[in-house]
Write a protein that holds these residues in place. Structure first.
Motif, short mmCIF file in Angstrom:
data_model
loop_
_atom_site.label_atom_id
_atom_site.label_comp_id
_atom_site.label_asym_id
_atom_site.label_seq_id
_atom_site.Cartn_x
_atom_site.Cartn_y
_atom_site.Cartn_z
N GLU A 22 0.83 -1.20 0.00
CA GLU A 22 0.00 0.00 0.00
C GLU A 22 0.87 1.26 0.00
O GLU A 22 0.60 2.22 -0.72
N MET A 23 1.94 1.23 0.81
CA MET A 23 2.82 2.39 0.86
C MET A 23 3.49 2.64 -0.49
O MET A 23 3.60 3.78 -0.93
N ASP A 24 3.93 1.57 -1.14
CA ASP A 24 4.54 1.73 -2.47
C ASP A 24 3.57 2.41 -3.43
O ASP A 24 3.96 3.29 -4.20
N ALA A 25 2.31 2.03 -3.37
CA ALA A 25 1.31 2.64 -4.27
C ALA A 25 1.11 4.12 -3.95
O ALA A 25 0.85 4.92 -4.85
N LEU A 26 1.24 4.50 -2.69
CA LEU A 26 1.07 5.89 -2.28
C LEU A 26 2.30 6.76 -2.57
O LEU A 26 2.17 7.94 -2.89
N VAL A 27 3.48 6.19 -2.43
CA VAL A 27 4.73 6.96 -2.46
C VAL A 27 5.36 7.06 -3.84
O VAL A 27 5.86 8.11 -4.23
N TRP A 28 5.37 5.96 -4.56
CA TRP A 28 6.11 5.94 -5.83
C TRP A 28 5.21 6.36 -6.98
O TRP A 28 4.26 5.66 -7.33
N ASP A 29 5.51 7.52 -7.54
CA ASP A 29 4.76 8.04 -8.68
C ASP A 29 5.74 8.66 -9.68
O ASP A 29 6.95 8.50 -9.52
N ILE A 30 5.25 9.40 -10.66
CA ILE A 30 6.14 9.95 -11.69
C ILE A 30 7.10 11.00 -11.14
O ILE A 30 8.08 11.33 -11.80
N HIS A 31 6.84 11.50 -9.95
CA HIS A 31 7.74 12.48 -9.35
C HIS A 31 8.87 11.82 -8.57
O HIS A 31 9.89 12.46 -8.31
N PRO A 36 6.88 3.62 -11.30
CA PRO A 36 6.26 3.41 -9.99
C PRO A 36 5.95 1.94 -9.71
O PRO A 36 5.67 1.17 -10.63
N PHE A 37 6.04 1.57 -8.44
CA PHE A 37 5.76 0.21 -8.02
C PHE A 37 4.26 -0.01 -7.95
O PHE A 37 3.57 0.65 -7.18
N HIS A 38 3.76 -0.89 -8.76
CA HIS A 38 2.36 -1.30 -8.70
C HIS A 38 2.36 -2.82 -8.67
O HIS A 38 2.42 -3.46 -9.71
N TRP A 39 2.34 -3.36 -7.48
CA TRP A 39 2.40 -4.81 -7.31
C TRP A 39 1.10 -5.43 -7.75
O TRP A 39 0.03 -4.99 -7.35
N SER A 124 14.25 15.59 -10.84
CA SER A 124 13.00 16.31 -10.62
C SER A 124 12.48 16.18 -9.18
O SER A 124 11.38 16.62 -8.88
N ASN A 125 13.28 15.60 -8.29
CA ASN A 125 12.90 15.39 -6.90
C ASN A 125 13.90 16.09 -5.97
O ASN A 125 14.67 15.44 -5.26
N PRO A 126 13.90 17.43 -5.96
CA PRO A 126 14.90 18.16 -5.17
C PRO A 126 14.81 17.91 -3.67
O PRO A 126 15.82 17.96 -2.97
N GLY A 127 13.62 17.63 -3.16
CA GLY A 127 13.48 17.33 -1.73
C GLY A 127 14.25 16.08 -1.34
O GLY A 127 14.93 16.05 -0.32
N VAL A 144 22.27 11.99 -17.84
CA VAL A 144 21.52 13.14 -18.35
C VAL A 144 20.39 12.69 -19.27
O VAL A 144 20.59 11.83 -20.14
N SER A 145 19.22 13.27 -19.06
CA SER A 145 18.03 12.98 -19.86
C SER A 145 17.77 11.48 -19.97
O SER A 145 17.37 10.97 -21.02
N GLU A 146 17.97 10.78 -18.88
CA GLU A 146 17.83 9.31 -18.86
C GLU A 146 16.38 8.87 -19.01
O GLU A 146 16.11 7.81 -19.57
N PHE A 147 15.45 9.68 -18.51
CA PHE A 147 14.04 9.33 -18.57
C PHE A 147 13.25 10.47 -19.20
O PHE A 147 13.61 11.63 -19.10
#
Length: 167
Positions: A22-31, A36-39, A124-127, A144-147
């Motif tokens: 559940e946490m993976d679904a909440l935390v891992w997104d395009i940012h 993203p992990f979608h088991w 894209s995830n400076p935090g 560079v520009s890997e994704f």
């Protein structure tokens, strides 16, 4: 808000799987991840993340966050390196969970004879980059520009932390 005194850190167990999924679904997104992990099932999750392959921060029976770790490659000459990923439940952010998990991960790695922790983070995830830097991680490389995510090219930053062996 969660405080440091109200949770403990331990190795993951079979019973943690539903909450970790559940946490993976909440935390891992395009940012936060290029993929993203979608088991699809508990079995798939457990094949990828077997019990003991994560340190989890728990409050009672509730999982607040985790740091996953695994050998960076299957090669014996590389077994001194762990690849890690860390996630904190959105309700538990900014409570010290991530910092405590990172400290616990460094200690666990030291106990296992691991000399280097490495991770990948999107530009894209400076935090996250700031957090890893605060934890002592240094940039080792940049793809560079890997994704190409959400209409933009994003760099993949490779960061590492070397475990000190002296106490």
């Amino acid at each position: 808000m969660l405080t440091r005194q109200t949770y403990k850190i331990r190795l993951s167990e079979m019973k943690d799987a539903p909450q970790l999924m559940e946490m993976d679904a909440l935390v891992w997104d395009i940012h936060t991840s290029p993929a993203p992990f979608h088991w699809k099932s508990r079995q798939q999750f457990l094949q990828h993340c077997p019990p003991g392959s994560q340190l989890v921060a728990v409050q009672g029976e509730r999982v607040c966050g985790y740091v996953g770790f695994y050998p960076a490659t299957g090669m014996p000459v590389n077994r001194h390196v762990y690849e890690i990923n860390i996630a904190v439940h959105p309700n538990d952010r900014r409570s010290g969970v991530a910092t405590s998990l990172m400290h616990a991960m460094k200690e666990h790695a030291r106990e296992q004879g691991v000399h280097k922790l490495r991770l990948r983070v999107l530009s894209s995830n400076p935090g996250a980059i700031a957090f890893y830097t605060q934890c002592g991680f240094e940039t080792e490389g940049r793809l560079v520009s890997e994704f190409y995510i959400a209409g933009k090219y994003v760099d993949d930053i490779l960061m590492s932390y070397f475990i000190r062996t002296e106490r």
